[in-house]
Structure formats: structure tokens, C-alpha cells
Write a protein that holds these residues in place. Sequence first.
Motif, short mmCIF file in Angstrom:
data_model
loop_
_atom_site.label_atom_id
_atom_site.label_comp_id
_atom_site.label_asym_id
_atom_site.label_seq_id
_atom_site.Cartn_x
_atom_site.Cartn_y
_atom_site.Cartn_z
N CYS A 60 22.08 35.23 -19.32
CA CYS A 60 23.46 34.78 -19.46
C CYS A 60 23.54 33.32 -19.92
CB CYS A 60 24.25 34.99 -18.16
SG CYS A 60 24.63 36.71 -17.83
N GLY A 61 22.80 32.99 -20.94
CA GLY A 61 22.90 31.65 -21.52
C GLY A 61 21.76 30.73 -21.20
N ALA A 62 20.86 31.09 -20.28
CA ALA A 62 19.68 30.28 -19.95
C ALA A 62 18.51 31.24 -19.74
CB ALA A 62 19.93 29.44 -18.69
N TYR A 63 17.46 31.09 -20.54
CA TYR A 63 16.42 32.10 -20.59
C TYR A 63 15.04 31.49 -20.33
CZ TYR A 63 20.30 34.45 -22.79
OH TYR A 63 21.54 34.97 -23.04
N PRO A 74 31.93 32.98 -19.99
CA PRO A 74 33.06 32.38 -19.27
C PRO A 74 32.90 30.88 -19.03
CG PRO A 74 31.75 33.77 -17.80
CD PRO A 74 31.29 34.05 -19.21
N HIS A 75 31.67 30.39 -18.96
CA HIS A 75 31.48 28.94 -18.80
C HIS A 75 31.90 28.21 -20.08
CE1 HIS A 75 28.20 29.63 -15.50
NE2 HIS A 75 29.41 30.04 -15.14
N TYR A 76 31.63 28.80 -21.23
CA TYR A 76 32.07 28.22 -22.49
C TYR A 76 33.59 28.23 -22.56
CZ TYR A 76 27.29 28.37 -24.38
OH TYR A 76 25.94 28.16 -24.62
N VAL A 77 34.19 29.32 -22.09
CA VAL A 77 35.65 29.41 -22.06
C VAL A 77 36.23 28.32 -21.15
CG1 VAL A 77 37.61 30.85 -21.37
CG2 VAL A 77 35.65 31.88 -22.55
N MET A 130 23.78 18.64 -30.56
CA MET A 130 24.91 18.34 -29.69
C MET A 130 24.39 18.30 -28.26
SD MET A 130 27.36 18.41 -32.03
CE MET A 130 28.97 18.71 -31.32
N TYR A 131 25.31 18.08 -27.32
CA TYR A 131 24.90 18.02 -25.92
C TYR A 131 24.34 19.36 -25.45
CZ TYR A 131 27.33 13.55 -25.44
OH TYR A 131 27.73 12.26 -25.57
N ASP A 132 25.13 20.43 -25.64
CA ASP A 132 24.70 21.76 -25.23
C ASP A 132 25.59 22.78 -25.93
OD1 ASP A 132 27.14 21.76 -23.89
OD2 ASP A 132 26.26 21.46 -21.91
N GLY A 133 25.35 24.06 -25.65
CA GLY A 133 26.09 25.10 -26.33
C GLY A 133 27.58 25.11 -26.02
N VAL A 152 34.94 25.39 -20.38
CA VAL A 152 34.85 24.08 -21.04
C VAL A 152 35.95 23.93 -22.08
CG1 VAL A 152 33.44 22.66 -22.60
CG2 VAL A 152 32.38 23.78 -20.62
N ALA A 153 36.18 24.98 -22.86
CA ALA A 153 37.23 24.93 -23.87
C ALA A 153 38.60 24.72 -23.25
CB ALA A 153 37.21 26.20 -24.71
N LYS A 154 38.87 25.40 -22.14
CA LYS A 154 40.16 25.24 -21.46
C LYS A 154 40.34 23.82 -20.93
CE LYS A 154 41.03 30.01 -19.95
NZ LYS A 154 41.16 30.93 -18.78
N THR A 155 39.26 23.26 -20.40
CA THR A 155 39.33 21.89 -19.88
C THR A 155 39.72 20.92 -20.99
OG1 THR A 155 37.67 22.32 -18.17
CG2 THR A 155 37.99 20.03 -18.83
N MET A 156 39.10 21.04 -22.15
CA MET A 156 39.37 20.12 -23.26
C MET A 156 40.73 20.40 -23.89
SD MET A 156 36.84 18.13 -23.21
CE MET A 156 37.12 17.24 -24.74
N ALA A 157 41.11 21.68 -23.96
CA ALA A 157 42.37 22.02 -24.61
C ALA A 157 43.58 21.44 -23.88
CB ALA A 157 42.51 23.54 -24.72
N LYS A 158 43.43 21.13 -22.60
CA LYS A 158 44.53 20.52 -21.85
C LYS A 158 44.94 19.20 -22.48
CE LYS A 158 42.67 20.39 -17.77
NZ LYS A 158 42.50 20.15 -16.32
N TYR A 159 44.02 18.53 -23.16
CA TYR A 159 44.29 17.20 -23.69
C TYR A 159 44.56 17.21 -25.19
CZ TYR A 159 42.28 16.28 -19.16
OH TYR A 159 42.03 16.29 -17.81
N THR A 160 44.35 18.34 -25.84
CA THR A 160 44.61 18.41 -27.28
C THR A 160 45.81 19.27 -27.61
OG1 THR A 160 43.18 20.35 -27.58
CG2 THR A 160 42.13 18.19 -27.72
N GLY A 161 46.26 20.08 -26.65
CA GLY A 161 47.40 20.94 -26.90
C GLY A 161 47.05 22.26 -27.56
#
Length: 452
Positions: A75-78, A165-168, A134-137, A170-179
Motif C-alpha cells: 500500500c505505497g511502501a514496499y 487515501p493518504h494521498y487524498v 520531490m519530497y515524496d509521492g 494530503v490533497a484535501k489538506t492543501m486544497a483548503k488553502y487554494t480553494g
Amino acid sequence: MRYLPLTDTDRGAMLSVIGASSVDDLFVDVPEAARLSGPIAGLPNHASELAVERHMTALARKNTVAGEVPFFLGCGAYRHHVPASVDHMIQRGEFLTAYTPYQPEIAQGTLQMLFEFQTQVARLLGTDVANASMYDGSTACWEAIGMARRITKRGKAILSSGLHPHYVSVAKTMAKYTGDALETSAPTLTAETDIDALIAAIDGDTSCVVVQYPDILGRIADLTPLADACHANKALLIAVVTEPVALGAIRSPGEMDADIVVGEGQSLGVGLQFGGPYVGLFGCKDKYVRQMPGRLCGETVDADGKRGFVLTLSTREQHIRREKATSNICTNSGLCALAFSIHMTLLGEKGLRDLAGLNHALAVHAAERLAQVPGVSLVNDAFFNEFTVTLPVEARPVVRTLAERGVLAGVSLGRLYPGEDALANGLVIAVTETTTAEDIETLATALQEVLA
């Protein structure tokens, strides 16, 4: 001497400029329960070095070492085998202490390595260009969404239900500030992906569609129809790859006309090491290169005609026109990028394909064996080295019981999607070249005993 560069007056002036009444206002987004109101309970104020060493060693012994038990987590780390030569090379002094090439004219070795890294990533992802990591995926995924917004001038991103869902998150966290508006949903335990649903959801407000390949359940889909649908609506297709070894066996997203391809490079050269640091991969079509975040290293010649390397693009907030920077990436996981590049070089194209073939063959063997366990059903009809099964009972307690027996059986979907009852019985199992036939038999036997 303590380093206290600011006076109370300095701090007051800074707070006034940004409209905060106190330093505490800067932490309002941190949940109250996560904030400390005093010293950490049970932690001594001081201890000798010897006492700390003994205590930390005792804590470390409580961990289960991945290489000492049958290991099926993914699930993203192997867990892949990293050749000893990778660790040897990255510990050379000129690499281990290198930070970031602020003065490229005296960082030729670092720049050359990053140039070669970019070439490897671009070929792997099937894109025209790739940046210097980049920093990570997960953060690379968000940066791709932001890039799509700048290109399309639209603010709605459709995220596949098969996106980690972890990627989702992170995206939700950032989207709060970009609209940005993000459309998301949880996956269903079926062999079919949600490609048709994603195509149906695209409209004139869509900036991009983000799809994981293979997805969180290990399913593999042809992305070409989705790319065509995105382009017909002037939207971009972003593909996310969390297991780069898979691209040694299946078509790259770039070959299927994805506009931006991002991913996590941990599988190559970087151990599991408790979740980081990892290395984010980022590639795109050439026509979008000026909107790509991070840095791009290029090749040139000096005044004497000798080959040299330069920072071709570096549109970061630390440089000129900072208010128009494409991202706030201040550095990159340079040492992890180096490890990735060394491992890729040692493998070569044939080695990567052979490694991918071995991963897939072992995964097929594991899937066939587990399907023989009463009550276990295989969800996938196509996968690389990771697949999903359903159990007759909730998966999380089963995983815990197997862990107590020394078998790390996989990642329960109930852990990734708490509250989604329809996914509670799902278990994602990853198999790599480090998995043995004995490990697979141990898992199958233990699982049958627990489910009996």
C-alpha cells in the motif's frame, strides 16, 4: 550561547504584519488534543547518555523487523532487496553531505547525478521530462493538482476512488488553502476499476483527473480512454505510481497519454525506514515544463566547450518572482534520489524487467495459494505484485492475530478506510522478490487456522 535572534518587539511587529495576536494563533489548525500544554508525561527531564542509549535500545527491540518474518505489507511502501553497493555509494563523503546545488558551478557532481536521475525517471514514467525529485509521492500528487489548476485555469479535480487515501488526505489538506474542489469516494471491492465513472464525471470545470496505476487495491486499467476523455474536455490526466517496479512489466502512464505522472520512488534504493524520508517522482509532457514544480537540471557546455551541468529551471519561492513560484519545494530528497538512481543503474533496463517478472510470478503464486483457503476470495483479475482478498470476517483483528504469530499479513482496508463497513473485510497483500515460497505457505496456513 542560546540562539535567540528576535526580541519581543521583533516578534510583536511580525505578528502585527500577518494579523495574528499571538504565536498561538499560528497553531489553530493543530487539533487541541494534539497540542502539548506542558512536559511530556513520563519523560524524564534529563538522563545520562548511557541511560538513554539503553532505553532506546530496549524500545527498538520491541519492533518487528521486516526481514525477519513473513512480510506482505504494501500500500505505497514496499520491501525490496537493496544491493549493498547502494548504501556504500551514498555514504561517500561528497554525496552524503551534499544538500542542494545553490551554487551549481561548484556542484557539478550533484547536478550530473540529478540529470541522470531525471533521465531515468522520464524513461520509467514515459514522460518527456522529469524534475530533480520531490519530497515524496503524496506531496508530488498534490503539486500535480496545483500544476493542473495553473494550466487549465480551473479549480475542480476528480480523484479516483482507487487513489491511496493518504494521498487524498494530503490533497484535501492543501486544497483548503487554494480553494480547489476535490471530488473523492471510497473504492468498491470489485475487479473493475472506476474508469467509466471518472469519464462520466468530467465536465467543463474539471482541471484534472487523478488516477493511481496500479490502484490501491492493486488493479490495473488501460488509461488511454480516460486520457482521451480528459483531453476532449481540455482537462489533464494525472497518473500516480506508488510501485515503480511495476513499470518494468506494464505500460507506462506516459505511453497512454497521461499529461503528468507522479509517484513514490521508495521501492528502488530506499528502505522502509519507518515511513521516510522517501523520494517523489514527477514527470510531464514537454509543453507543460514551465509549470512543473521543483527544479530541472540541464546539460550544456562551458566557455571551453567542455560538457557541464546547470540548473535549467528552478521556479521556487526562494528565487526570483517568488510570488509566481510554481511551488514551495525548498529542497529535494537528494540522497534518496541518489539511492534510487544508483539502484536503477545497477539494474539496467533488463534487470528491472527481470525484477518485475519475479515480483509478478511470486504474487501470482501467493494469490493462487490464498484462494485455496476456505472463506478467502480474490478480488483482482489483474495485478502486478499487490492484490486484494476478502475474508469472511473483519480483516483488522485477523491481521493483529497473525502479527502476534509473527506473520505480517498485509494491510487491512478497515485501517485505511475507517468507518467504511463495506471495505472492512478487505485485505491488501503485497509480494516482492524478498518473499519466499515458504513465506507464502506460512501465511496461507496461519490464515486458515485463524479463520477456522
